[in-house]
Design a protein around this motif. Structure first.
Motif, PDB file in Angstrom:
ATOM      1  N   ALA A   9      55.603 -23.396  64.995  1.00 47.57           N
ATOM      2  CA  ALA A   9      54.384 -22.630  64.860  1.00 47.57           C
ATOM      3  C   ALA A   9      54.644 -21.054  64.884  1.00 47.57           C
ATOM      4  O   ALA A   9      55.645 -20.524  65.590  1.00 47.57           O
ATOM      5  N   ARG A  10      54.161 -20.350  64.351  1.00 46.25           N
ATOM      6  CA  ARG A  10      54.247 -18.795  64.178  1.00 46.25           C
ATOM      7  C   ARG A  10      54.191 -18.385  65.565  1.00 46.25           C
ATOM      8  O   ARG A  10      53.458 -18.669  66.629  1.00 46.25           O
ATOM      9  N   GLY A  11      55.065 -17.275  65.867  1.00 45.50           N
ATOM     10  CA  GLY A  11      55.301 -17.193  67.325  1.00 45.50           C
ATOM     11  C   GLY A  11      56.307 -17.843  68.184  1.00 45.50           C
ATOM     12  O   GLY A  11      56.826 -17.116  69.152  1.00 45.50           O
ATOM     13  N   ASN A  12      56.731 -18.867  67.576  1.00 48.87           N
ATOM     14  CA  ASN A  12      57.870 -19.599  68.273  1.00 48.87           C
ATOM     15  C   ASN A  12      59.133 -18.727  67.791  1.00 48.87           C
ATOM     16  O   ASN A  12      59.204 -18.484  66.415  1.00 48.87           O
ATOM     17  N   ALA A  13      59.900 -18.548  68.785  1.00 50.76           N
ATOM     18  CA  ALA A  13      61.156 -17.686  68.267  1.00 50.76           C
ATOM     19  C   ALA A  13      61.892 -18.319  67.408  1.00 50.76           C
ATOM     20  O   ALA A  13      62.782 -17.682  66.642  1.00 50.76           O
ATOM     21  N   TYR A  14      61.906 -19.721  67.040  1.00 51.49           N
ATOM     22  CA  TYR A  14      62.773 -20.407  65.925  1.00 51.49           C
ATOM     23  C   TYR A  14      61.943 -20.431  64.511  1.00 51.49           C
ATOM     24  O   TYR A  14      62.456 -21.636  63.850  1.00 51.49           O
ATOM     25  N   TYR A  15      60.716 -20.245  64.637  1.00 53.75           N
ATOM     26  CA  TYR A  15      60.002 -20.346  63.252  1.00 53.75           C
ATOM     27  C   TYR A  15      60.625 -20.130  62.148  1.00 53.75           C
ATOM     28  O   TYR A  15      61.159 -19.142  62.287  1.00 53.75           O
ATOM     29  N   PRO A  16      60.571 -21.093  61.066  1.00 53.98           N
ATOM     30  CA  PRO A  16      59.895 -22.158  60.909  1.00 53.98           C
ATOM     31  C   PRO A  16      60.483 -23.277  61.274  1.00 53.98           C
ATOM     32  O   PRO A  16      60.120 -24.387  60.780  1.00 53.98           O
ATOM     33  N   ALA A  17      61.842 -23.414  62.171  1.00 55.32           N
ATOM     34  CA  ALA A  17      62.203 -24.579  62.750  1.00 55.32           C
ATOM     35  C   ALA A  17      61.456 -25.026  63.873  1.00 55.32           C
ATOM     36  O   ALA A  17      60.775 -24.467  64.652  1.00 55.32           O
ATOM     37  N   PRO A  18      61.442 -26.387  64.075  1.00 58.04           N
ATOM     38  CA  PRO A  18      60.892 -26.965  65.384  1.00 58.04           C
ATOM     39  C   PRO A  18      61.707 -26.939  66.559  1.00 58.04           C
ATOM     40  O   PRO A  18      62.698 -26.303  66.507  1.00 58.04           O
ATOM     41  N   LYS A  19      60.883 -27.072  67.759  1.00 55.87           N
ATOM     42  CA  LYS A  19      61.544 -26.616  68.927  1.00 55.87           C
ATOM     43  C   LYS A  19      61.581 -28.286  69.555  1.00 55.87           C
ATOM     44  O   LYS A  19      60.604 -29.184  69.143  1.00 55.87           O
ATOM     45  N   PHE A  20      62.461 -28.484  70.455  1.00 57.89           N
ATOM     46  CA  PHE A  20      62.348 -29.936  70.930  1.00 57.89           C
ATOM     47  C   PHE A  20      62.394 -29.719  72.544  1.00 57.89           C
ATOM     48  O   PHE A  20      63.262 -28.952  73.142  1.00 57.89           O
ATOM     49  N   VAL A  21      61.839 -30.633  73.175  1.00 54.61           N
ATOM     50  CA  VAL A  21      61.775 -31.030  74.650  1.00 54.61           C
ATOM     51  C   VAL A  21      62.065 -32.170  74.777  1.00 54.61           C
ATOM     52  O   VAL A  21      61.497 -33.308  74.075  1.00 54.61           O
ATOM     53  N   ALA A  22      63.134 -32.492  75.836  1.00 55.97           N
ATOM     54  CA  ALA A  22      63.537 -33.898  75.890  1.00 55.97           C
ATOM     55  C   ALA A  22      63.580 -34.452  77.270  1.00 55.97           C
ATOM     56  O   ALA A  22      64.045 -33.482  78.199  1.00 55.97           O
ATOM     57  N   GLU A  23      63.216 -35.430  77.606  1.00 53.76           N
ATOM     58  CA  GLU A  23      63.420 -36.097  78.889  1.00 53.76           C
ATOM     59  C   GLU A  23      64.783 -36.502  79.026  1.00 53.76           C
ATOM     60  O   GLU A  23      65.288 -37.276  78.154  1.00 53.76           O
ATOM     61  N   ILE A  24      65.634 -36.263  79.963  1.00 54.37           N
ATOM     62  CA  ILE A  24      67.043 -36.754  80.057  1.00 54.37           C
ATOM     63  C   ILE A  24      66.860 -37.952  81.073  1.00 54.37           C
ATOM     64  O   ILE A  24      66.330 -37.918  82.160  1.00 54.37           O
ATOM     65  N   THR A  25      67.395 -39.105  80.701  1.00 58.38           N
ATOM     66  CA  THR A  25      67.337 -40.366  81.310  1.00 58.38           C
ATOM     67  C   THR A  25      68.907 -40.969  81.427  1.00 58.38           C
ATOM     68  O   THR A  25      69.575 -40.820  80.445  1.00 58.38           O
ATOM     69  N   ALA A  26      69.241 -41.685  82.352  1.00 55.50           N
ATOM     70  CA  ALA A  26      70.392 -42.139  82.610  1.00 55.50           C
ATOM     71  C   ALA A  26      70.285 -43.433  83.856  1.00 55.50           C
ATOM     72  O   ALA A  26      69.281 -43.574  84.566  1.00 55.50           O
ATOM     73  N   ASP A  27      70.410 -44.447  83.130  1.00 55.01           N
ATOM     74  CA  ASP A  27      70.382 -45.822  83.884  1.00 55.01           C
ATOM     75  C   ASP A  27      68.653 -46.116  83.975  1.00 55.01           C
ATOM     76  O   ASP A  27      68.114 -46.603  85.109  1.00 55.01           O
ATOM     77  N   GLY A  28      68.044 -45.691  83.114  1.00 51.42           N
ATOM     78  CA  GLY A  28      66.474 -46.148  83.184  1.00 51.42           C
ATOM     79  C   GLY A  28      65.720 -45.154  83.929  1.00 51.42           C
ATOM     80  O   GLY A  28      64.440 -45.252  84.047  1.00 51.42           O
ATOM     81  N   GLN A  29      66.309 -44.190  84.712  1.00 52.47           N
ATOM     82  CA  GLN A  29      65.394 -43.276  85.158  1.00 52.47           C
ATOM     83  C   GLN A  29      65.586 -41.672  84.791  1.00 52.47           C
ATOM     84  O   GLN A  29      66.727 -41.342  84.282  1.00 52.47           O
TER      85      GLN A  29
END
Length: 184
Positions: free
Chosen positions: A36-56
């Motif tokens: 999205a315009r205004g995103n610091a990395y535009y035109p690349a996407p940004k990623f948010v990820a949940e970090i899990t280990a042993d299922g939690q």
């Protein structure tokens, strides 16, 4: 070239193997955020990820790969308090390096001794295994960095129309009309 470089090159595969076996196994459940315009990395996407280990869930990470595909920016790593100091954040950085093979750049680290201590240790540990963790990039430096991929940002339709209009032979007459209206 440092005289120790050949020795480091010889030991990097061993360090990488040791790091892979020593760190906890983590998984990233990635949420892709549309460019999205205004995103610091535009035109690349940004990623948010949940970090899990042993299922939690053990934490979250917010990162992006710039549009040129030559750096991976870490905006935030947040490990839940009960899981801190167990190697999860370092394991995530190592996994991102192995998957992408790009230099890792922390962006605007929160000014805590814990954060700076972590990044210092991460830089040293990952470098020994062949990964490149660059120094912290401040927000102002990121704005300067954006100039490297500005040519990849698509032009908005109205900007294109204005540019084409200014290049047309009718532009002097149109510009004179604008100036005349401004003086009213």
């Amino acid at each position: 070239m440092d005289w120790l470089d050949p020795m480091r090159d010889l030991l990097q595969p061993l360090q990488a193997k040791r790091l892979t076996t020593r760190l906890p196994i983590v998984h990233l459940q990635i949420e892709y955020i549309e460019p999205a315009r205004g995103n610091a990395y535009y035109p690349a996407p940004k990623f948010v990820a949940e970090i899990t280990a042993d299922g939690q869930s053990v934490g979250r990470i917010d990162y992006a790969i710039n549009p040129l595909g030559d750096r991976l920016y870490i905006n935030k790593i947040d490990i839940h308090p009960e899981f801190k100091r167990r190697g999860y954040a370092l394991a995530v950085l190592w996994q991102l390096h192995r998957e992408n093979g790009l230099p890792i750049v922390p962006v605007a680290i929160y000014s805590t001794s814990e954060a700076h201590g972590f990044w210092s240790k991460a830089r040293q540990t990952l470098k020994a295994a062949g990964a490149d963790v660059e120094g912290e990039m401040r927000t102002a430096e990121l704005l300067h960095e954006q100039l490297r991929w500005q040519h990849l940002v698509p032009e908005l339709p109205h900007e294109r129309q204005i540019r084409e209009l200014m290049a047309s032979p009718e532009w002097p007459e149109i510009e004179a009309g604008f100036k005349a209206r401004q003086t009213l």
